[in-house]
Design an enzyme around this catalytic site. Structure first.
Site, short mmCIF file in Angstrom:
data_model
loop_
_atom_site.label_atom_id
_atom_site.label_comp_id
_atom_site.label_asym_id
_atom_site.label_seq_id
_atom_site.Cartn_x
_atom_site.Cartn_y
_atom_site.Cartn_z
N ARG A 29 0.82 -1.22 0.00
CA ARG A 29 0.00 0.00 0.00
C ARG A 29 0.85 1.26 0.00
O ARG A 29 0.65 2.17 -0.81
CB ARG A 29 -0.91 0.03 1.24
N ILE A 30 1.81 1.35 0.93
CA ILE A 30 2.59 2.57 1.07
C ILE A 30 3.55 2.73 -0.10
O ILE A 30 3.71 3.82 -0.66
CB ILE A 30 3.34 2.58 2.41
N ASP A 79 9.86 -6.60 -5.14
CA ASP A 79 8.96 -7.24 -4.19
C ASP A 79 8.81 -8.68 -4.66
O ASP A 79 8.29 -8.92 -5.74
CB ASP A 79 7.60 -6.53 -4.18
N ALA A 108 9.96 2.63 7.14
CA ALA A 108 9.15 1.40 7.23
C ALA A 108 9.27 0.76 8.61
O ALA A 108 8.39 0.93 9.45
CB ALA A 108 9.59 0.43 6.14
N ASP A 152 13.31 7.29 9.70
CA ASP A 152 12.23 7.63 10.63
C ASP A 152 12.03 6.52 11.65
O ASP A 152 11.29 6.70 12.61
CB ASP A 152 10.93 7.86 9.85
N GLU A 210 13.97 2.12 19.84
CA GLU A 210 13.35 3.44 19.94
C GLU A 210 12.97 3.72 21.39
O GLU A 210 12.42 2.85 22.05
CB GLU A 210 12.11 3.52 19.03
N HIS A 214 10.05 8.66 14.32
CA HIS A 214 8.93 7.78 13.98
C HIS A 214 7.64 8.58 13.78
O HIS A 214 6.65 8.41 14.51
CB HIS A 214 8.73 6.72 15.06
N ALA A 234 2.87 8.11 11.09
CA ALA A 234 1.43 8.28 11.26
C ALA A 234 1.08 9.55 12.03
O ALA A 234 -0.08 9.75 12.39
CB ALA A 234 0.85 7.08 12.00
#
Length: 541
Positions: A162-163, A182, A242, A267, A272, A291, A294
Protein backbone atom coordinates in the site's frame (compact mmCIF):
# COMPACT_ATOMS: atom_id res chain seq x y z
CA UNK A 1 -19.11 -14.29 17.27
CA UNK A 2 -19.04 -15.45 13.66
CA UNK A 3 -19.50 -13.61 10.34
CA UNK A 4 -22.50 -15.84 9.62
CA UNK A 5 -24.25 -15.55 13.00
CA UNK A 6 -27.80 -14.16 13.10
CA UNK A 7 -28.12 -10.58 14.36
CA UNK A 8 -30.94 -8.47 15.73
CA UNK A 9 -31.34 -5.50 13.35
CA UNK A 10 -32.80 -3.43 16.22
CA UNK A 11 -30.08 -4.25 18.77
CA UNK A 12 -28.36 -1.45 20.66
CA UNK A 13 -24.64 -1.49 21.44
CA UNK A 14 -22.45 0.19 24.05
CA UNK A 15 -18.85 0.92 23.04
CA UNK A 16 -16.32 2.08 25.65
CA UNK A 17 -13.48 4.26 24.31
CA UNK A 18 -10.69 3.92 26.87
CA UNK A 19 -8.05 6.19 25.26
CA UNK A 20 -8.00 9.60 23.61
CA UNK A 21 -9.30 9.16 20.07
CA UNK A 22 -10.19 11.83 17.52
CA UNK A 23 -13.85 12.74 18.26
CA UNK A 24 -14.62 13.27 14.58
CA UNK A 25 -13.16 9.83 13.89
CA UNK A 26 -15.74 8.25 16.18
CA UNK A 27 -18.71 9.50 14.15
CA UNK A 28 -19.51 6.05 12.64
CA UNK A 29 -20.41 5.09 16.21
CA UNK A 30 -21.41 8.34 17.94
CA UNK A 31 -23.84 9.44 15.20
CA UNK A 32 -25.47 6.03 14.76
CA UNK A 33 -28.77 5.66 16.65
CA UNK A 34 -28.02 2.10 17.75
CA UNK A 35 -24.73 2.96 19.48
CA UNK A 36 -23.92 4.56 22.80
CA UNK A 37 -20.28 5.71 23.07
CA UNK A 38 -18.76 5.97 26.55
CA UNK A 39 -15.65 8.20 26.56
CA UNK A 40 -13.51 6.73 29.35
CA UNK A 41 -10.05 8.20 28.60
CA UNK A 42 -8.22 8.95 31.85
CA UNK A 43 -10.61 7.00 34.05
CA UNK A 44 -9.34 5.09 37.06
CA UNK A 45 -9.06 1.33 36.71
CA UNK A 46 -12.12 0.59 38.87
CA UNK A 47 -14.24 3.02 36.87
CA UNK A 48 -13.17 1.47 33.59
CA UNK A 49 -13.88 -2.08 34.80
CA UNK A 50 -17.33 -0.97 35.95
CA UNK A 51 -18.06 0.57 32.54
CA UNK A 52 -16.99 -2.64 30.80
CA UNK A 53 -19.71 -4.60 32.62
CA UNK A 54 -22.23 -3.39 30.02
CA UNK A 55 -19.88 -2.98 27.05
CA UNK A 56 -20.38 -4.69 23.71
CA UNK A 57 -17.25 -3.08 22.27
CA UNK A 58 -14.00 -1.59 23.52
CA UNK A 59 -11.78 0.86 21.59
CA UNK A 60 -8.20 1.62 22.68
CA UNK A 61 -5.04 3.17 21.30
CA UNK A 62 -1.72 2.31 22.96
CA UNK A 63 -2.14 3.65 26.52
CA UNK A 64 -4.68 1.13 27.83
CA UNK A 65 -3.47 -2.41 28.45
CA UNK A 66 -6.28 -4.87 27.71
CA UNK A 67 -5.73 -7.67 30.24
CA UNK A 68 -7.51 -10.93 31.14
CA UNK A 69 -9.01 -9.05 34.09
CA UNK A 70 -10.73 -6.67 31.68
CA UNK A 71 -12.20 -9.55 29.69
CA UNK A 72 -13.49 -11.07 32.94
CA UNK A 73 -15.15 -7.74 33.79
CA UNK A 74 -16.86 -7.57 30.37
CA UNK A 75 -19.18 -10.59 30.02
CA UNK A 76 -20.98 -9.06 27.00
CA UNK A 77 -17.87 -7.92 25.15
CA UNK A 78 -18.03 -8.87 21.48
CA UNK A 79 -15.16 -6.90 19.94
CA UNK A 80 -12.00 -4.93 20.81
CA UNK A 81 -10.76 -2.28 18.39
CA UNK A 82 -7.21 -0.89 18.31
CA UNK A 83 -6.95 2.56 16.70
CA UNK A 84 -3.63 1.77 15.04
CA UNK A 85 -1.65 -1.18 13.70
CA UNK A 86 0.21 -2.86 16.58
CA UNK A 87 -1.75 -4.81 19.21
CA UNK A 88 1.03 -5.44 21.73
CA UNK A 89 -1.08 -3.80 24.46
CA UNK A 90 -3.90 -6.35 24.02
CA UNK A 91 -3.75 -9.88 25.43
CA UNK A 92 -4.60 -11.74 22.23
CA UNK A 93 -4.53 -15.16 23.91
CA UNK A 94 -7.15 -14.07 26.44
CA UNK A 95 -9.28 -12.48 23.70
CA UNK A 96 -9.13 -15.59 21.51
CA UNK A 97 -9.94 -17.91 24.40
CA UNK A 98 -13.03 -15.82 25.12
CA UNK A 99 -13.93 -15.75 21.42
CA UNK A 100 -13.55 -11.96 21.23
CA UNK A 101 -12.19 -10.62 17.93
CA UNK A 102 -9.49 -7.96 18.14
CA UNK A 103 -9.52 -5.52 15.22
CA UNK A 104 -6.84 -3.08 14.10
CA UNK A 105 -6.64 -0.19 11.62
CA UNK A 106 -3.65 -0.71 9.30
CA UNK A 107 -4.71 1.47 6.37
CA UNK A 108 -5.45 4.84 7.95
CA UNK A 109 -1.84 6.01 7.97
CA UNK A 110 -1.01 4.91 4.40
CA UNK A 111 -0.92 8.37 2.81
CA UNK A 112 0.79 9.99 5.82
CA UNK A 113 3.53 7.36 5.79
CA UNK A 114 3.99 7.70 2.03
CA UNK A 115 4.14 11.49 2.22
CA UNK A 116 6.73 11.33 4.99
CA UNK A 117 8.91 9.00 2.91
CA UNK A 118 8.62 11.39 0.00
CA UNK A 119 9.32 14.42 2.21
CA UNK A 120 12.48 12.75 3.51
CA UNK A 121 13.51 11.98 -0.05
CA UNK A 122 13.06 15.61 -1.12
CA UNK A 123 14.76 17.00 1.99
CA UNK A 124 17.74 14.70 1.34
CA UNK A 125 17.98 15.66 -2.33
CA UNK A 126 17.98 19.40 -1.57
CA UNK A 127 19.92 19.26 1.73
CA UNK A 128 17.12 21.17 3.45
CA UNK A 129 17.99 20.28 7.04
CA UNK A 130 21.70 21.06 6.88
CA UNK A 131 21.02 24.29 4.97
CA UNK A 132 18.55 25.36 7.66
CA UNK A 133 21.12 24.70 10.39
CA UNK A 134 23.73 26.68 8.48
CA UNK A 135 21.54 29.77 8.07
CA UNK A 136 20.58 29.69 11.75
CA UNK A 137 24.28 29.95 12.69
CA UNK A 138 24.66 33.11 10.58
CA UNK A 139 26.20 31.50 7.47
CA UNK A 140 25.16 32.10 3.87
CA UNK A 141 27.05 29.39 2.01
CA UNK A 142 24.88 28.53 -0.99
CA UNK A 143 27.56 26.51 -2.79
CA UNK A 144 27.81 24.05 0.11
CA UNK A 145 24.22 22.92 -0.36
CA UNK A 146 23.94 22.21 -4.07
CA UNK A 147 21.31 19.52 -4.43
CA UNK A 148 19.95 17.25 -7.14
CA UNK A 149 16.68 17.31 -9.05
CA UNK A 150 14.33 14.35 -8.72
CA UNK A 151 13.04 14.74 -12.27
CA UNK A 152 14.57 12.12 -14.53
CA UNK A 153 16.03 10.16 -11.62
CA UNK A 154 15.28 6.53 -10.81
CA UNK A 155 13.46 5.57 -7.64
CA UNK A 156 13.90 2.03 -6.37
CA UNK A 157 11.07 0.76 -4.19
CA UNK A 158 11.89 -2.14 -1.90
CA UNK A 159 8.39 -3.37 -1.17
CA UNK A 160 5.38 -2.48 -3.32
CA UNK A 161 2.44 -2.75 -0.95
CA UNK A 162 0.00 0.00 0.00
CA UNK A 163 2.59 2.57 1.07
CA UNK A 164 5.10 1.71 -1.65
CA UNK A 165 2.37 2.13 -4.27
CA UNK A 166 1.51 5.60 -2.93
CA UNK A 167 5.18 6.63 -3.05
CA UNK A 168 5.40 5.35 -6.64
CA UNK A 169 2.43 7.51 -7.71
CA UNK A 170 4.03 10.63 -6.25
CA UNK A 171 7.40 9.84 -7.77
CA UNK A 172 5.95 9.47 -11.25
CA UNK A 173 4.18 12.81 -10.83
CA UNK A 174 7.66 14.31 -10.27
CA UNK A 175 8.91 12.78 -13.51
CA UNK A 176 10.84 9.93 -11.92
CA UNK A 177 11.30 6.41 -13.31
CA UNK A 178 10.24 3.79 -10.76
CA UNK A 179 11.66 0.30 -10.25
CA UNK A 180 10.17 -2.02 -7.64
CA UNK A 181 11.54 -5.09 -5.92
CA UNK A 182 8.96 -7.24 -4.19
CA UNK A 183 9.28 -11.03 -4.35
CA UNK A 184 5.50 -11.31 -4.33
CA UNK A 185 4.77 -8.60 -6.93
CA UNK A 186 3.15 -10.04 -10.04
CA UNK A 187 3.79 -8.60 -13.49
CA UNK A 188 0.11 -7.67 -13.73
CA UNK A 189 0.27 -5.65 -10.52
CA UNK A 190 3.54 -3.99 -11.60
CA UNK A 191 1.90 -2.94 -14.85
CA UNK A 192 -1.10 -1.55 -12.95
CA UNK A 193 1.26 0.56 -10.83
CA UNK A 194 3.32 1.64 -13.84
CA UNK A 195 6.57 0.40 -12.32
CA UNK A 196 9.34 -1.91 -13.55
CA UNK A 197 9.40 -5.23 -11.71
CA UNK A 198 13.11 -5.48 -10.90
CA UNK A 199 15.59 -7.65 -9.03
CA UNK A 200 17.01 -6.26 -5.79
CA UNK A 201 20.54 -6.15 -7.22
CA UNK A 202 19.26 -4.08 -10.15
CA UNK A 203 17.80 -1.54 -7.75
CA UNK A 204 21.07 -1.32 -5.82
CA UNK A 205 23.00 -0.80 -9.07
CA UNK A 206 20.66 1.65 -10.83
CA UNK A 207 18.50 3.61 -8.37
CA UNK A 208 19.29 7.20 -7.44
CA UNK A 209 16.85 7.02 -4.51
CA UNK A 210 15.90 3.86 -2.62
CA UNK A 211 12.89 3.81 -0.29
CA UNK A 212 12.06 0.85 1.95
CA UNK A 213 8.47 -0.36 2.45
CA UNK A 214 8.78 -3.85 3.94
CA UNK A 215 7.68 -5.43 7.22
CA UNK A 216 10.30 -6.60 9.69
CA UNK A 217 10.53 -10.37 9.17
CA UNK A 218 13.24 -13.01 9.21
CA UNK A 219 13.99 -12.31 5.56
CA UNK A 220 14.08 -8.50 5.86
CA UNK A 221 15.93 -8.05 9.15
CA UNK A 222 19.28 -6.43 8.32
CA UNK A 223 18.62 -6.73 4.58
CA UNK A 224 20.45 -3.45 3.97
CA UNK A 225 23.94 -4.07 5.32
CA UNK A 226 27.53 -3.34 4.33
CA UNK A 227 27.47 -5.47 1.18
CA UNK A 228 24.21 -3.94 -0.04
CA UNK A 229 25.36 -0.37 0.66
CA UNK A 230 28.58 -1.00 -1.26
CA UNK A 231 26.56 -2.10 -4.29
CA UNK A 232 24.74 1.24 -4.40
CA UNK A 233 25.93 4.21 -6.43
CA UNK A 234 27.86 6.93 -4.57
CA UNK A 235 25.08 9.33 -5.58
CA UNK A 236 22.30 7.20 -4.05
CA UNK A 237 20.03 8.35 -1.20
CA UNK A 238 18.49 5.71 1.09
CA UNK A 239 15.16 6.35 2.86
CA UNK A 240 13.69 4.12 5.58
CA UNK A 241 10.31 5.04 7.04
CA UNK A 242 9.15 1.40 7.23
CA UNK A 243 10.55 -0.64 10.12
CA UNK A 244 13.61 -0.36 12.30
CA UNK A 245 15.93 -3.34 12.00
CA UNK A 246 15.70 -3.54 8.22
CA UNK A 247 18.84 -1.38 7.93
CA UNK A 248 22.11 -2.23 9.68
CA UNK A 249 22.59 1.08 11.47
CA UNK A 250 26.31 0.67 12.14
CA UNK A 251 26.94 -0.20 8.50
CA UNK A 252 24.90 2.83 7.37
CA UNK A 253 26.84 5.20 9.64
CA UNK A 254 30.13 3.81 8.26
CA UNK A 255 28.91 4.16 4.66
CA UNK A 256 27.92 7.79 5.21
CA UNK A 257 31.26 8.58 6.83
CA UNK A 258 33.10 6.95 3.91
CA UNK A 259 30.92 8.56 1.24
CA UNK A 260 29.80 5.17 -0.05
CA UNK A 261 26.35 6.69 -0.66
CA UNK A 262 25.31 10.33 -0.92
CA UNK A 263 22.92 10.45 2.02
CA UNK A 264 20.11 8.83 3.96
CA UNK A 265 17.02 9.59 6.02
CA UNK A 266 15.54 7.43 8.78
CA UNK A 267 12.23 7.63 10.63
CA UNK A 268 12.50 4.21 12.32
CA UNK A 269 15.24 2.48 14.31
CA UNK A 270 16.19 -0.86 15.75
CA UNK A 271 15.71 0.56 19.26
CA UNK A 272 13.35 3.44 19.94
CA UNK A 273 13.99 6.04 21.25
CA UNK A 274 17.35 6.12 19.47
CA UNK A 275 20.17 5.41 21.94
CA UNK A 276 22.35 8.29 23.04
CA UNK A 277 25.49 6.49 21.86
CA UNK A 278 24.12 5.54 18.43
CA UNK A 279 26.65 6.25 15.63
CA UNK A 280 23.74 7.62 13.60
CA UNK A 281 23.66 10.77 15.73
CA UNK A 282 27.00 11.94 14.36
CA UNK A 283 26.83 10.50 10.84
CA UNK A 284 27.02 13.08 8.02
CA UNK A 285 24.36 13.62 5.33
CA UNK A 286 21.72 11.91 7.45
CA UNK A 287 18.24 13.11 8.43
CA UNK A 288 16.70 11.60 11.57
CA UNK A 289 13.03 11.90 12.59
CA UNK A 290 11.31 10.30 15.62
CA UNK A 291 8.93 7.78 13.98
CA UNK A 292 6.53 10.32 12.49
CA UNK A 293 4.95 8.13 9.81
CA UNK A 294 1.43 8.28 11.26
CA UNK A 295 1.84 11.59 13.10
CA UNK A 296 -0.58 13.76 11.17
CA UNK A 297 -3.98 15.06 12.19
CA UNK A 298 -5.47 13.42 9.12
CA UNK A 299 -3.90 10.02 9.83
CA UNK A 300 -5.12 10.02 13.42
CA UNK A 301 -8.62 10.90 12.26
CA UNK A 302 -8.54 8.27 9.50
CA UNK A 303 -7.30 5.60 11.91
CA UNK A 304 -10.15 6.49 14.28
CA UNK A 305 -12.67 6.41 11.43
CA UNK A 306 -11.27 3.09 10.24
CA UNK A 307 -11.50 1.38 13.61
CA UNK A 308 -14.89 2.90 14.45
CA UNK A 309 -16.27 1.65 11.14
CA UNK A 310 -14.70 -1.77 11.70
CA UNK A 311 -16.21 -2.06 15.20
CA UNK A 312 -19.63 -1.04 13.91
CA UNK A 313 -19.44 -3.57 11.04
CA UNK A 314 -18.30 -6.32 13.40
CA UNK A 315 -21.16 -5.72 15.85
CA UNK A 316 -23.93 -5.12 13.33
CA UNK A 317 -22.89 -7.38 10.44
CA UNK A 318 -20.39 -9.87 11.84
CA UNK A 319 -17.68 -8.53 9.52
CA UNK A 320 -14.36 -9.71 11.00
CA UNK A 321 -12.10 -9.02 8.02
CA UNK A 322 -9.91 -6.70 10.14
CA UNK A 323 -9.48 -9.11 13.05
CA UNK A 324 -6.01 -10.11 14.22
CA UNK A 325 -6.92 -13.29 16.10
CA UNK A 326 -9.11 -16.33 15.59
CA UNK A 327 -12.45 -15.37 17.15
CA UNK A 328 -14.50 -17.93 15.22
CA UNK A 329 -12.87 -20.74 17.20
CA UNK A 330 -13.16 -20.74 20.97
CA UNK A 331 -13.48 -22.94 24.02
CA UNK A 332 -13.25 -26.71 23.58
CA UNK A 333 -13.15 -26.52 19.76
CA UNK A 334 -10.15 -24.18 19.93
CA UNK A 335 -8.29 -26.43 22.34
CA UNK A 336 -8.92 -29.45 20.11
CA UNK A 337 -7.76 -27.89 16.83
CA UNK A 338 -5.05 -25.56 18.18
CA UNK A 339 -2.07 -27.93 17.52
CA UNK A 340 -3.14 -28.34 13.88
CA UNK A 341 -3.62 -24.55 13.52
CA UNK A 342 -0.12 -23.95 14.87
CA UNK A 343 1.30 -26.54 12.50
CA UNK A 344 -0.61 -24.99 9.60
CA UNK A 345 0.81 -21.55 10.23
CA UNK A 346 4.36 -22.91 10.32
CA UNK A 347 3.84 -24.98 7.17
CA UNK A 348 2.60 -21.79 5.48
CA UNK A 349 5.71 -19.89 6.58
CA UNK A 350 7.94 -22.63 5.17
CA UNK A 351 6.00 -22.69 1.89
CA UNK A 352 6.45 -18.94 1.57
CA UNK A 353 10.20 -19.16 2.10
CA UNK A 354 10.45 -21.90 -0.53
CA UNK A 355 8.46 -19.93 -3.14
CA UNK A 356 9.47 -17.27 -5.65
CA UNK A 357 7.25 -14.87 -7.57
CA UNK A 358 3.63 -13.85 -7.19
CA UNK A 359 1.37 -16.54 -5.71
CA UNK A 360 -1.29 -17.98 -8.00
CA UNK A 361 -2.87 -20.78 -5.99
CA UNK A 362 -2.59 -22.80 -2.80
CA UNK A 363 -3.91 -26.27 -2.01
CA UNK A 364 -4.46 -27.47 1.56
CA UNK A 365 -5.08 -31.18 2.26
CA UNK A 366 -5.91 -32.45 5.76
CA UNK A 367 -5.89 -36.17 6.55
CA UNK A 368 -6.98 -37.89 9.75
CA UNK A 369 -8.83 -36.70 12.82
CA UNK A 370 -11.88 -34.53 12.17
CA UNK A 371 -10.53 -33.50 8.78
CA UNK A 372 -13.83 -32.25 7.37
CA UNK A 373 -14.34 -29.85 10.30
CA UNK A 374 -10.67 -28.83 10.51
CA UNK A 375 -9.78 -28.17 6.87
CA UNK A 376 -11.32 -24.69 6.64
CA UNK A 377 -9.75 -23.13 9.78
CA UNK A 378 -6.47 -24.91 9.04
CA UNK A 379 -6.39 -23.52 5.50
CA UNK A 380 -6.80 -20.03 6.95
CA UNK A 381 -3.96 -20.70 9.40
CA UNK A 382 -1.78 -21.82 6.47
CA UNK A 383 -2.62 -18.61 4.59
CA UNK A 384 -1.78 -16.46 7.61
CA UNK A 385 1.69 -18.04 7.70
CA UNK A 386 2.11 -17.89 3.93
CA UNK A 387 1.26 -14.19 3.72
CA UNK A 388 3.00 -13.08 6.91
CA UNK A 389 6.39 -12.52 5.23
CA UNK A 390 4.65 -10.43 2.59
CA UNK A 391 2.55 -8.08 4.69
CA UNK A 392 3.99 -8.46 8.20
CA UNK A 393 2.67 -10.06 11.35
CA UNK A 394 0.67 -6.96 12.33
CA UNK A 395 -1.51 -7.13 9.23
CA UNK A 396 -2.14 -10.83 8.48
CA UNK A 397 -3.92 -13.19 10.84
CA UNK A 398 -6.25 -16.18 11.09
CA UNK A 399 -9.37 -14.17 10.40
CA UNK A 400 -8.37 -11.84 7.56
CA UNK A 401 -5.92 -14.13 5.75
CA UNK A 402 -8.54 -15.52 3.36
CA UNK A 403 -9.72 -11.99 2.57
CA UNK A 404 -6.09 -10.92 1.91
CA UNK A 405 -5.48 -13.94 -0.31
CA UNK A 406 -8.59 -13.22 -2.38
CA UNK A 407 -7.53 -9.58 -2.76
CA UNK A 408 -4.21 -10.80 -4.20
CA UNK A 409 -5.96 -13.13 -6.63
CA UNK A 410 -4.70 -16.30 -4.91
CA UNK A 411 -6.95 -19.30 -5.56
CA UNK A 412 -7.47 -21.46 -2.47
CA UNK A 413 -8.35 -25.16 -2.78
CA UNK A 414 -9.01 -27.50 0.13
CA UNK A 415 -9.42 -31.26 0.35
CA UNK A 416 -9.49 -34.08 2.88
CA UNK A 417 -7.96 -37.53 2.68
CA UNK A 418 -8.28 -40.83 4.46
CA UNK A 419 -6.70 -41.32 7.87
CA UNK A 420 -2.90 -41.57 7.74
CA UNK A 421 -1.35 -44.85 8.89
CA UNK A 422 1.71 -43.55 10.74
CA UNK A 423 0.47 -40.22 12.13
CA UNK A 424 -2.52 -38.84 13.98
CA UNK A 425 -3.04 -36.18 11.33
CA UNK A 426 -1.20 -35.05 8.20
CA UNK A 427 -1.30 -31.61 6.60
CA UNK A 428 -0.05 -31.14 3.03
CA UNK A 429 0.27 -27.70 1.42
CA UNK A 430 1.13 -27.03 -2.21
CA UNK A 431 1.66 -23.56 -3.68
CA UNK A 432 1.89 -22.43 -7.30
CA UNK A 433 3.64 -19.18 -8.20
CA UNK A 434 4.59 -17.37 -11.37
CA UNK A 435 8.00 -19.07 -11.27
CA UNK A 436 7.32 -22.57 -9.98
CA UNK A 437 5.81 -24.56 -7.16
CA UNK A 438 6.58 -25.85 -3.68
CA UNK A 439 5.04 -28.51 -1.44
CA UNK A 440 5.38 -28.97 2.33
CA UNK A 441 4.01 -31.83 4.45
CA UNK A 442 3.52 -31.69 8.20
CA UNK A 443 2.19 -34.18 10.71
CA UNK A 444 1.01 -34.51 14.30
CA UNK A 445 2.36 -37.36 16.41
CA UNK A 446 -0.20 -38.04 19.08
CA UNK A 447 -2.33 -34.96 19.74
CA UNK A 448 0.24 -32.21 19.96
CA UNK A 449 3.74 -33.17 18.73
CA UNK A 450 4.27 -31.51 15.36
CA UNK A 451 6.79 -32.46 12.68
CA UNK A 452 7.64 -31.36 9.16
CA UNK A 453 7.94 -34.66 7.28
CA UNK A 454 8.44 -33.59 3.69
CA UNK A 455 9.51 -30.69 1.47
CA UNK A 456 8.95 -31.16 -2.26
CA UNK A 457 10.36 -34.64 -3.06
CA UNK A 458 12.54 -34.77 0.06
CA UNK A 459 11.60 -36.77 3.17
CA UNK A 460 12.73 -35.07 6.38
CA UNK A 461 11.92 -35.11 10.10
CA UNK A 462 12.00 -31.56 11.48
CA UNK A 463 10.48 -30.06 14.60
CA UNK A 464 8.93 -26.76 13.38
CA UNK A 465 10.28 -24.36 15.99
CA UNK A 466 12.85 -21.57 16.14
CA UNK A 467 15.02 -20.35 13.30
CA UNK A 468 15.19 -22.80 10.38
CA UNK A 469 17.65 -22.34 7.51
CA UNK A 470 16.61 -24.12 4.32
CA UNK A 471 19.34 -24.97 1.81
CA UNK A 472 19.26 -26.67 -1.55
CA UNK A 473 22.78 -27.73 -2.42
CA UNK A 474 24.69 -29.99 -4.73
CA UNK A 475 25.21 -33.42 -3.19
CA UNK A 476 29.01 -33.35 -2.98
CA UNK A 477 31.41 -34.14 -0.12
CA UNK A 478 32.20 -31.47 2.47
CA UNK A 479 29.05 -29.34 2.24
CA UNK A 480 27.82 -30.05 5.76
CA UNK A 481 31.23 -29.24 7.21
CA UNK A 482 31.52 -25.93 5.35
CA UNK A 483 28.00 -24.92 6.32
CA UNK A 484 28.60 -25.87 9.96
CA UNK A 485 31.86 -23.90 10.06
CA UNK A 486 30.13 -20.84 8.61
CA UNK A 487 27.36 -21.03 11.21
CA UNK A 488 29.93 -21.37 13.97
CA UNK A 489 31.86 -18.37 12.67
CA UNK A 490 28.65 -16.35 13.06
CA UNK A 491 28.14 -17.55 16.63
CA UNK A 492 25.22 -19.89 15.98
CA UNK A 493 24.77 -23.29 17.59
CA UNK A 494 23.13 -26.01 15.48
CA UNK A 495 20.12 -27.55 17.23
CA UNK A 496 19.31 -29.92 14.38
CA UNK A 497 20.70 -30.65 10.89
CA UNK A 498 18.39 -32.61 8.60
CA UNK A 499 19.88 -33.58 5.23
CA UNK A 500 17.85 -35.35 2.55
CA UNK A 501 18.39 -36.33 -1.06
CA UNK A 502 16.53 -38.14 -3.80
CA UNK A 503 19.45 -39.39 -5.90
CA UNK A 504 23.16 -39.53 -5.06
CA UNK A 505 25.14 -36.78 -6.72
CA UNK A 506 22.09 -34.65 -7.52
CA UNK A 507 20.58 -31.93 -5.38
CA UNK A 508 20.07 -32.29 -1.64
CA UNK A 509 17.91 -30.41 0.85
CA UNK A 510 19.12 -29.33 4.28
CA UNK A 511 16.84 -28.02 7.03
CA UNK A 512 18.99 -26.58 9.81
CA UNK A 513 17.53 -25.46 13.13
CA UNK A 514 19.80 -23.00 14.99
CA UNK A 515 19.82 -21.25 18.35
CA UNK A 516 19.76 -17.48 18.08
CA UNK A 517 18.99 -14.87 15.46
CA UNK A 518 20.20 -15.43 11.91
CA UNK A 519 21.73 -12.34 10.31
CA UNK A 520 21.32 -11.15 6.75
CA UNK A 521 25.12 -11.36 6.37
CA UNK A 522 25.07 -15.07 7.25
CA UNK A 523 22.36 -15.79 4.69
CA UNK A 524 24.37 -13.97 2.02
CA UNK A 525 27.48 -15.93 3.00
CA UNK A 526 25.56 -19.21 2.69
CA UNK A 527 24.26 -18.23 -0.75
CA UNK A 528 27.82 -17.44 -1.78
CA UNK A 529 29.03 -20.99 -1.10
CA UNK A 530 29.69 -22.63 -4.49
CA UNK A 531 27.79 -25.78 -3.54
CA UNK A 532 24.63 -23.92 -2.44
CA UNK A 533 21.89 -23.47 -5.04
CA UNK A 534 19.28 -21.72 -2.87
CA UNK A 535 19.07 -20.53 0.75
CA UNK A 536 16.09 -19.26 2.75
CA UNK A 537 15.23 -18.52 6.36
CA UNK A 538 12.01 -19.22 8.27
CA UNK A 539 11.40 -17.87 11.78
CA UNK A 540 8.84 -20.33 13.10
CA UNK A 541 8.27 -18.97 16.62
Amino acid sequence: MSPTSQRDPEARYTVVVADKVSPSGLTPLSEHPQFEVVLAAGWEKDQLLEALADADGLVVRSATKVTPEMFEAAPNLQVVGRAGVGVDNIDLAAATERGVPVLNAPAGNTVSAAELAFALMMASARKVVSADRSVRTGEWNRSAFAGTEMRGKTLGLVGAGRIGAEVARRAMAFGMDVMAYDPYLTEERANDLGVENAALDSIFAQADFITLHVPLTASTRGMIGRAELERMKPTTYLINAARGGVVDENALAEALEAGTIAGAALDVYGNEPLQEDSPLRSAPNLILTPHLGASTKEAQELVALEIAGAVRAALMEGDLSRAVNAPAIGGEELRRVRPLLALGERVGLLACVLSRGGFRSIEVIVAGGEAEEAVKPVSVAVLSGLLRNISGADEVNFVNALHRAEARGIRVKTATDRAPQDYTQILEVGVETEHGSARVRGALLGEAHARIIGIDDYAIDLQPVGSVILLKNRDVPGVIGRVGTLLGDHGLNIAGYHQARVDAGGEALAAITVDGQVSHELMEALRALPEVVEAGLAELD
